[in-house]
Motif scaffolding. Structure first.
Motif, PDB file in Angstrom:
ATOM      1  N   ILE A 113      16.341  -2.479 -16.452  1.00  0.00           N
ATOM      2  CA  ILE A 113      17.501  -2.259 -15.575  1.00  0.00           C
ATOM      3  C   ILE A 113      18.748  -2.099 -16.438  1.00  0.00           C
ATOM      4  O   ILE A 113      19.540  -1.175 -16.246  1.00  0.00           O
ATOM      5  N   GLN A 114      18.913  -2.988 -17.402  1.00  0.00           N
ATOM      6  CA  GLN A 114      20.069  -2.934 -18.295  1.00  0.00           C
ATOM      7  C   GLN A 114      20.146  -1.611 -19.044  1.00  0.00           C
ATOM      8  O   GLN A 114      21.227  -1.076 -19.257  1.00  0.00           O
ATOM      9  N   ALA A 115      18.994  -1.052 -19.419  1.00  0.00           N
ATOM     10  CA  ALA A 115      18.944   0.201 -20.176  1.00  0.00           C
ATOM     11  C   ALA A 115      19.030   1.436 -19.270  1.00  0.00           C
ATOM     12  O   ALA A 115      19.101   2.557 -19.766  1.00  0.00           O
ATOM     13  N   GLY A 116      18.992   1.235 -17.959  1.00  0.00           N
ATOM     14  CA  GLY A 116      19.056   2.356 -17.036  1.00  0.00           C
ATOM     15  C   GLY A 116      17.733   3.089 -16.865  1.00  0.00           C
ATOM     16  O   GLY A 116      17.683   4.151 -16.251  1.00  0.00           O
ATOM     17  N   SER A 117      16.662   2.517 -17.381  1.00  0.00           N
ATOM     18  CA  SER A 117      15.335   3.117 -17.221  1.00  0.00           C
ATOM     19  C   SER A 117      14.808   2.915 -15.805  1.00  0.00           C
ATOM     20  O   SER A 117      14.038   3.733 -15.294  1.00  0.00           O
ATOM     21  N   LEU A 118      15.216   1.810 -15.190  1.00  0.00           N
ATOM     22  CA  LEU A 118      14.861   1.514 -13.806  1.00  0.00           C
ATOM     23  C   LEU A 118      16.125   1.161 -13.038  1.00  0.00           C
ATOM     24  O   LEU A 118      17.110   0.704 -13.613  1.00  0.00           O
ATOM     25  N   ARG A 119      16.055   1.358 -11.733  1.00  0.00           N
ATOM     26  CA  ARG A 119      17.093   0.855 -10.833  1.00  0.00           C
ATOM     27  C   ARG A 119      16.359   0.182  -9.672  1.00  0.00           C
ATOM     28  O   ARG A 119      15.205   0.492  -9.412  1.00  0.00           O
ATOM     29  N   MET A 120      17.020  -0.765  -9.028  1.00  0.00           N
ATOM     30  CA  MET A 120      16.353  -1.518  -7.965  1.00  0.00           C
ATOM     31  C   MET A 120      17.133  -1.487  -6.672  1.00  0.00           C
ATOM     32  O   MET A 120      18.360  -1.463  -6.670  1.00  0.00           O
ATOM     33  N   GLU A 121      16.372  -1.510  -5.595  1.00  0.00           N
ATOM     34  CA  GLU A 121      16.905  -1.684  -4.251  1.00  0.00           C
ATOM     35  C   GLU A 121      16.345  -3.009  -3.748  1.00  0.00           C
ATOM     36  O   GLU A 121      15.133  -3.237  -3.794  1.00  0.00           O
ATOM     37  N   LEU A 122      17.216  -3.895  -3.293  1.00  0.00           N
ATOM     38  CA  LEU A 122      16.822  -5.240  -2.861  1.00  0.00           C
ATOM     39  C   LEU A 122      16.976  -5.397  -1.359  1.00  0.00           C
ATOM     40  O   LEU A 122      17.997  -5.021  -0.788  1.00  0.00           O
ATOM     41  N   LEU A 123      15.923  -5.967  -0.740  1.00  0.00           N
ATOM     42  CA  LEU A 123      15.939  -6.187   0.706  1.00  0.00           C
ATOM     43  C   LEU A 123      15.345  -7.548   1.033  1.00  0.00           C
ATOM     44  O   LEU A 123      14.338  -7.948   0.430  1.00  0.00           O
ATOM     45  N   PRO A 124      15.926  -8.281   2.016  1.00  0.00           N
ATOM     46  CA  PRO A 124      15.282  -9.508   2.463  1.00  0.00           C
ATOM     47  C   PRO A 124      13.941  -9.149   3.104  1.00  0.00           C
ATOM     48  O   PRO A 124      13.819  -8.108   3.756  1.00  0.00           O
ATOM     49  N   TRP A 125      12.947 -10.004   2.899  1.00  0.00           N
ATOM     50  CA  TRP A 125      11.591  -9.722   3.392  1.00  0.00           C
ATOM     51  C   TRP A 125      10.942 -11.008   3.862  1.00  0.00           C
ATOM     52  O   TRP A 125      11.171 -12.081   3.288  1.00  0.00           O
ATOM     53  N   TYR A 126      10.109 -10.911   4.876  1.00  0.00           N
ATOM     54  CA  TYR A 126       9.414 -12.045   5.480  1.00  0.00           C
ATOM     55  C   TYR A 126       7.927 -11.826   5.264  1.00  0.00           C
ATOM     56  O   TYR A 126       7.365 -10.837   5.728  1.00  0.00           O
ATOM     57  N   GLY A 127       7.287 -12.740   4.505  1.00  0.00           N
ATOM     58  CA  GLY A 127       5.871 -12.574   4.194  1.00  0.00           C
ATOM     59  C   GLY A 127       5.145 -13.902   4.128  1.00  0.00           C
ATOM     60  O   GLY A 127       5.736 -14.972   4.297  1.00  0.00           O
ATOM     61  N   SER A 128       3.869 -13.840   3.841  1.00  0.00           N
ATOM     62  CA  SER A 128       3.034 -15.035   3.781  1.00  0.00           C
ATOM     63  C   SER A 128       3.542 -16.021   2.726  1.00  0.00           C
ATOM     64  O   SER A 128       3.797 -15.647   1.583  1.00  0.00           O
ATOM     65  N   ALA A 129       3.642 -17.286   3.118  1.00  0.00           N
ATOM     66  CA  ALA A 129       4.025 -18.329   2.161  1.00  0.00           C
ATOM     67  C   ALA A 129       2.957 -18.475   1.079  1.00  0.00           C
ATOM     68  O   ALA A 129       3.230 -18.971  -0.011  1.00  0.00           O
ATOM     69  N   GLY A 130       1.739 -18.004   1.356  1.00  0.00           N
ATOM     70  CA  GLY A 130       0.657 -18.044   0.373  1.00  0.00           C
ATOM     71  C   GLY A 130       0.935 -17.232  -0.870  1.00  0.00           C
ATOM     72  O   GLY A 130       0.312 -17.445  -1.912  1.00  0.00           O
ATOM     73  N   LEU A 131       1.901 -16.313  -0.814  1.00  0.00           N
ATOM     74  CA  LEU A 131       2.255 -15.535  -2.004  1.00  0.00           C
ATOM     75  C   LEU A 131       2.674 -16.432  -3.162  1.00  0.00           C
ATOM     76  O   LEU A 131       2.468 -16.086  -4.320  1.00  0.00           O
ATOM     77  N   LYS A 132       3.262 -17.574  -2.827  1.00  0.00           N
ATOM     78  CA  LYS A 132       3.751 -18.462  -3.883  1.00  0.00           C
ATOM     79  C   LYS A 132       2.628 -18.974  -4.782  1.00  0.00           C
ATOM     80  O   LYS A 132       2.872 -19.415  -5.896  1.00  0.00           O
ATOM     81  N   ALA A 133       1.393 -18.907  -4.330  1.00  0.00           N
ATOM     82  CA  ALA A 133       0.261 -19.388  -5.119  1.00  0.00           C
ATOM     83  C   ALA A 133      -0.390 -18.289  -5.954  1.00  0.00           C
ATOM     84  O   ALA A 133      -1.282 -18.565  -6.753  1.00  0.00           O
ATOM     85  N   ILE A 134       0.064 -17.062  -5.815  1.00  0.00           N
ATOM     86  CA  ILE A 134      -0.586 -15.936  -6.497  1.00  0.00           C
ATOM     87  C   ILE A 134      -0.502 -16.032  -8.012  1.00  0.00           C
ATOM     88  O   ILE A 134      -1.481 -15.775  -8.704  1.00  0.00           O
ATOM     89  N   ASN A 135       0.639 -16.371  -8.563  1.00  0.00           N
ATOM     90  CA  ASN A 135       0.758 -16.389 -10.024  1.00  0.00           C
ATOM     91  C   ASN A 135      -0.210 -17.377 -10.657  1.00  0.00           C
ATOM     92  O   ASN A 135      -0.782 -17.113 -11.713  1.00  0.00           O
ATOM     93  N   MET A 170      12.576  -8.678  -1.573  1.00  0.00           N
ATOM     94  CA  MET A 170      11.724  -7.663  -2.190  1.00  0.00           C
ATOM     95  C   MET A 170      12.607  -6.674  -2.938  1.00  0.00           C
ATOM     96  O   MET A 170      13.647  -6.268  -2.443  1.00  0.00           O
ATOM     97  N   ALA A 171      12.156  -6.316  -4.131  1.00  0.00           N
ATOM     98  CA  ALA A 171      12.856  -5.317  -4.930  1.00  0.00           C
ATOM     99  C   ALA A 171      11.955  -4.101  -5.094  1.00  0.00           C
ATOM    100  O   ALA A 171      10.792  -4.235  -5.481  1.00  0.00           O
ATOM    101  N   PHE A 172      12.504  -2.944  -4.785  1.00  0.00           N
ATOM    102  CA  PHE A 172      11.819  -1.684  -5.044  1.00  0.00           C
ATOM    103  C   PHE A 172      12.387  -1.137  -6.343  1.00  0.00           C
ATOM    104  O   PHE A 172      13.595  -0.938  -6.456  1.00  0.00           O
ATOM    105  N   LEU A 173      11.530  -0.927  -7.329  1.00  0.00           N
ATOM    106  CA  LEU A 173      11.944  -0.415  -8.627  1.00  0.00           C
ATOM    107  C   LEU A 173      11.764   1.098  -8.642  1.00  0.00           C
ATOM    108  O   LEU A 173      10.654   1.600  -8.455  1.00  0.00           O
ATOM    109  N   TYR A 174      12.850   1.807  -8.863  1.00  0.00           N
ATOM    110  CA  TYR A 174      12.840   3.264  -8.925  1.00  0.00           C
ATOM    111  C   TYR A 174      13.109   3.719 -10.356  1.00  0.00           C
ATOM    112  O   TYR A 174      13.755   3.006 -11.125  1.00  0.00           O
TER     113      TYR A 174
END
Length: 170
Positions: A137-159, A65-69
């Protein structure tokens, strides 16, 4: 993009309560969706669906999971900001089409925490490499914090489901 988070949250809820009496046919999702009641009341385990989505015994899998700040470089004129947002959205679409990004959306309160990504990659390092392709991210408009996350495998069907519902694609 303003409708993406509610759509994704609804999609997540529907897939978290996925039916288990019939396998998910990628070509027919959305044509005859079961009612919410049918989804909630559908008994049993669908081994074929679980395997197709990379599920463990709990119906879950690992993601990053990435949190965009808000980043340090946000001072742009409206034309520049529009172009950067368009490039950011194009990058999101590309990663979703590749299958590496399974969820993305903004927070609606206008705070420092701007949005989230959920990557379907095995390591934080792989997610960081994907994060670094984002023009915001490249332009410095956003920065991200990345963390391993455990969630429903059903997320893969969302797109796929989201594509069936979005009249105006990103």
């Amino acid at each position: 993009m303003k409708y993406t988070l509610p759509t994704v949250l609804l999609s997540f809820f529907l897939f978290a309560c996925q039916p288990s009496d019939q396998p998910l046919d990628q070509n027919q999702v959305g044509e005859e969706l079961p009612t919410l009641t049918e989804l909630l009341m559908s008994p049993g385990f669908d081994a074929e669906l679980a395997e197709a989505l990379g599920s463990d015994a709990y119906g879950m899998k690992s993601y990053v999971m990435a949190f965009l700040y808000a980043g340090p470089n946000r001072d742009r004129d409206s034309t520049e900001a529009f172009e950067l947002q368009a490039a950011h959205m194009a990058n999101i679409s590309r990663m979703a089409e590749e299958g590496t990004l399974v969820l993305a959306g903004p927070f609606l309160d206008g705070g420092e925490l701007r949005g989230i990504y959920v990557f379907d990659v095995p390591t934080v390092e792989e997610a960081e490499a994907l994060t670094n392709t984002d023009p915001a991210i490249q332009a410095g408009s956003l920065r991200m914090e990345l963390l391993p996350w455990y969630g429903s495998a059903g997320l893969k069907a969302i797109n796929h489901l989201h594509g069936k519902m979005a009249k105006d694609p990103i």
